[in-house]
Design a protein around this motif. Structure first.
Motif, PDB file in Angstrom:
ATOM      1  N   TYR A   1     -61.735  57.006 -42.354  1.00  0.00           N
ATOM      2  CA  TYR A   1     -60.733  56.580 -41.376  1.00  0.00           C
ATOM      3  C   TYR A   1     -61.372  55.665 -40.331  1.00  0.00           C
ATOM      4  O   TYR A   1     -60.823  54.606 -39.999  1.00  0.00           O
ATOM      5  CB  TYR A   1     -60.114  57.819 -40.708  1.00  0.00           C
ATOM      6  N   ALA A   2     -62.536  56.064 -39.835  1.00  0.00           N
ATOM      7  CA  ALA A   2     -63.182  55.300 -38.760  1.00  0.00           C
ATOM      8  C   ALA A   2     -63.743  53.960 -39.242  1.00  0.00           C
ATOM      9  O   ALA A   2     -63.664  52.958 -38.516  1.00  0.00           O
ATOM     10  CB  ALA A   2     -64.300  56.129 -38.130  1.00  0.00           C
ATOM     11  N   TYR A   3     -64.311  53.929 -40.428  1.00  0.00           N
ATOM     12  CA  TYR A   3     -64.988  52.716 -40.888  1.00  0.00           C
ATOM     13  C   TYR A   3     -64.173  51.864 -41.860  1.00  0.00           C
ATOM     14  O   TYR A   3     -64.547  50.728 -42.131  1.00  0.00           O
ATOM     15  CB  TYR A   3     -66.341  53.069 -41.519  1.00  0.00           C
ATOM     16  N   VAL A   4     -63.082  52.394 -42.390  1.00  0.00           N
ATOM     17  CA  VAL A   4     -62.263  51.619 -43.319  1.00  0.00           C
ATOM     18  C   VAL A   4     -60.867  51.371 -42.737  1.00  0.00           C
ATOM     19  O   VAL A   4     -60.452  50.231 -42.567  1.00  0.00           O
ATOM     20  CB  VAL A   4     -62.170  52.313 -44.700  1.00  0.00           C
ATOM     21  N   TRP A   5     -60.145  52.447 -42.430  1.00  0.00           N
ATOM     22  CA  TRP A   5     -58.753  52.284 -42.026  1.00  0.00           C
ATOM     23  C   TRP A   5     -58.596  51.653 -40.642  1.00  0.00           C
ATOM     24  O   TRP A   5     -57.770  50.752 -40.462  1.00  0.00           O
ATOM     25  CB  TRP A   5     -58.034  53.631 -42.065  1.00  0.00           C
ATOM     26  N   LEU A   6     -59.337  52.086 -39.651  1.00  0.00           N
ATOM     27  CA  LEU A   6     -59.191  51.538 -38.299  1.00  0.00           C
ATOM     28  C   LEU A   6     -59.457  50.037 -38.237  1.00  0.00           C
ATOM     29  O   LEU A   6     -58.667  49.300 -37.637  1.00  0.00           O
ATOM     30  CB  LEU A   6     -60.078  52.290 -37.304  1.00  0.00           C
ATOM     31  N   PRO A   7     -60.543  49.514 -38.839  1.00  0.00           N
ATOM     32  CA  PRO A   7     -60.734  48.054 -38.804  1.00  0.00           C
ATOM     33  C   PRO A   7     -59.617  47.288 -39.521  1.00  0.00           C
ATOM     34  O   PRO A   7     -59.180  46.242 -39.053  1.00  0.00           O
ATOM     35  CB  PRO A   7     -62.074  47.835 -39.509  1.00  0.00           C
ATOM     36  N   VAL A   8     -59.135  47.845 -40.639  1.00  0.00           N
ATOM     37  CA  VAL A   8     -58.051  47.178 -41.367  1.00  0.00           C
ATOM     38  C   VAL A   8     -56.783  47.169 -40.516  1.00  0.00           C
ATOM     39  O   VAL A   8     -56.082  46.161 -40.415  1.00  0.00           O
ATOM     40  CB  VAL A   8     -57.818  47.860 -42.735  1.00  0.00           C
ATOM     41  N   ALA A   9     -56.458  48.280 -39.883  1.00  0.00           N
ATOM     42  CA  ALA A   9     -55.265  48.362 -39.043  1.00  0.00           C
ATOM     43  C   ALA A   9     -55.391  47.439 -37.827  1.00  0.00           C
ATOM     44  O   ALA A   9     -54.424  46.773 -37.434  1.00  0.00           O
ATOM     45  CB  ALA A   9     -55.039  49.803 -38.590  1.00  0.00           C
ATOM     46  N   HIS A  10     -56.589  47.403 -37.244  1.00  0.00           N
ATOM     47  CA  HIS A  10     -56.812  46.503 -36.098  1.00  0.00           C
ATOM     48  C   HIS A  10     -56.630  45.041 -36.521  1.00  0.00           C
ATOM     49  O   HIS A  10     -55.976  44.260 -35.815  1.00  0.00           O
ATOM     50  CB  HIS A  10     -58.211  46.726 -35.531  1.00  0.00           C
ATOM     51  N   GLU A  11     -57.174  44.651 -37.649  1.00  0.00           N
ATOM     52  CA  GLU A  11     -57.043  43.272 -38.135  1.00  0.00           C
ATOM     53  C   GLU A  11     -55.591  42.951 -38.475  1.00  0.00           C
ATOM     54  O   GLU A  11     -55.108  41.846 -38.197  1.00  0.00           O
ATOM     55  CB  GLU A  11     -57.938  43.065 -39.369  1.00  0.00           C
ATOM     56  N   ARG A  12     -54.873  43.891 -39.041  1.00  0.00           N
ATOM     57  CA  ARG A  12     -53.451  43.695 -39.350  1.00  0.00           C
ATOM     58  C   ARG A  12     -52.669  43.431 -38.070  1.00  0.00           C
ATOM     59  O   ARG A  12     -51.857  42.510 -38.007  1.00  0.00           O
ATOM     60  CB  ARG A  12     -52.906  44.920 -40.072  1.00  0.00           C
ATOM     61  N   ASN A  13     -52.901  44.225 -37.040  1.00  0.00           N
ATOM     62  CA  ASN A  13     -52.198  44.034 -35.765  1.00  0.00           C
ATOM     63  C   ASN A  13     -52.542  42.684 -35.136  1.00  0.00           C
ATOM     64  O   ASN A  13     -51.687  42.015 -34.571  1.00  0.00           O
ATOM     65  CB  ASN A  13     -52.513  45.167 -34.798  1.00  0.00           C
ATOM     66  N   ARG A  14     -53.801  42.306 -35.238  1.00  0.00           N
ATOM     67  CA  ARG A  14     -54.233  41.014 -34.694  1.00  0.00           C
ATOM     68  C   ARG A  14     -53.545  39.876 -35.433  1.00  0.00           C
ATOM     69  O   ARG A  14     -53.065  38.921 -34.821  1.00  0.00           O
ATOM     70  CB  ARG A  14     -55.754  40.865 -34.809  1.00  0.00           C
ATOM     71  N   LEU A  15     -53.447  39.978 -36.758  1.00  0.00           N
ATOM     72  CA  LEU A  15     -52.785  38.937 -37.544  1.00  0.00           C
ATOM     73  C   LEU A  15     -51.280  38.906 -37.287  1.00  0.00           C
ATOM     74  O   LEU A  15     -50.682  37.832 -37.268  1.00  0.00           O
ATOM     75  CB  LEU A  15     -53.066  39.133 -39.034  1.00  0.00           C
ATOM     76  N   LEU A  16     -50.666  40.065 -37.095  1.00  0.00           N
ATOM     77  CA  LEU A  16     -49.237  40.101 -36.774  1.00  0.00           C
ATOM     78  C   LEU A  16     -48.954  39.363 -35.470  1.00  0.00           C
ATOM     79  O   LEU A  16     -47.900  38.763 -35.301  1.00  0.00           O
ATOM     80  CB  LEU A  16     -48.735  41.542 -36.681  1.00  0.00           C
ATOM     81  N   ASP A  17     -49.891  39.399 -34.560  1.00  0.00           N
ATOM     82  CA  ASP A  17     -49.742  38.691 -33.287  1.00  0.00           C
ATOM     83  C   ASP A  17     -50.073  37.205 -33.433  1.00  0.00           C
ATOM     84  O   ASP A  17     -49.417  36.351 -32.839  1.00  0.00           O
ATOM     85  CB  ASP A  17     -50.669  39.338 -32.246  1.00  0.00           C
ATOM     86  N   ARG A  18     -51.083  36.874 -34.238  1.00  0.00           N
ATOM     87  CA  ARG A  18     -51.592  35.511 -34.294  1.00  0.00           C
ATOM     88  C   ARG A  18     -50.843  34.599 -35.264  1.00  0.00           C
ATOM     89  O   ARG A  18     -50.717  33.396 -35.020  1.00  0.00           O
ATOM     90  CB  ARG A  18     -53.072  35.554 -34.682  1.00  0.00           C
ATOM     91  N   VAL A  19     -50.355  35.116 -36.363  1.00  0.00           N
ATOM     92  CA  VAL A  19     -49.708  34.287 -37.383  1.00  0.00           C
ATOM     93  C   VAL A  19     -48.508  33.511 -36.837  1.00  0.00           C
ATOM     94  O   VAL A  19     -48.381  32.322 -37.103  1.00  0.00           O
ATOM     95  CB  VAL A  19     -49.349  35.128 -38.632  1.00  0.00           C
ATOM     96  N   PRO A  20     -47.624  34.105 -36.047  1.00  0.00           N
ATOM     97  CA  PRO A  20     -46.519  33.305 -35.503  1.00  0.00           C
ATOM     98  C   PRO A  20     -47.003  32.140 -34.623  1.00  0.00           C
ATOM     99  O   PRO A  20     -46.446  31.049 -34.668  1.00  0.00           O
ATOM    100  CB  PRO A  20     -45.701  34.315 -34.685  1.00  0.00           C
TER     101      PRO A  20
END
Length: 157
Positions: A33-52
């Motif tokens: 969770y700490a080393y796989v899921w959290l970075p993926v979720a953080h990157e997803r949120n960042r992309l959801l903000d940046r792509v538009p």
């Protein structure tokens, strides 16, 4: 080494083995969770903000490219040499070029014997479109007919 681990594991009771198995499983899940899921979720949120924002920038760039294409299509193409540029600007302004004396590849002297004043102003205004700037210019009136004589030094940009 594996033999020692096997003996250590076999020496534990069934209850201890179950506790160790559950604890190991929880540690593996927590690490995943700490080393796989959290970075993926953080990157997803960042992309959801940046792509538009990136899409908006891309649309603005496309719009700017269309504007540049439209503006460059409306300006006459720049000729390869200064003399040709001067002649094209003169023709577009409706005046006879007169004498063009090249001083260097970037500089030329121009003498126009007679032109109407409005044509001369149109010619001077048109020169920057052809990549030419006026370095020095003298305008001499030729009587009251509204005509002038022009002596100019022009330079390519």
């Amino acid at each position: 080494m594996s033999e020692a681990l096997r003996r250590l594991w076999a020496g534990r009771s069934a209850r201890e083995r179950a506790v160790i198995t559950v604890a190991t499983t929880l540690v593996v899940v927590a690490l995943a969770y700490a080393y796989v899921w959290l970075p993926v979720a953080h990157e997803r949120n960042r992309l959801l903000d940046r792509v538009p924002r990136l899409r908006a920038e891309a649309l603005a760039l496309e719009r700017d490219a269309r504007d540049i294409e439209r503006l460059t299509a409306s300006t006459p193409p720049r000729p390869l040499n200064l003399k040709a540029a001067i002649e094209q600007a003169s023709t577009a302004s409706g005046i006879a070029t007169g004498t063009v004396t090249l001083r260097s590849p970037e500089s030329a002297g121009v003498s126009i014997a007679s032109a109407r004043a409005e044509q001369a102003l149109a010619w001077v205004a048109r020169l920057p479109q052809y990549g030419i700037r006026v370095e020095n210019m003298q305008v001499h009136p030729l009587g009251d007919r509204g005509t002038v004589r022009i002596d100019a030094v022009l330079r390519s940009r």
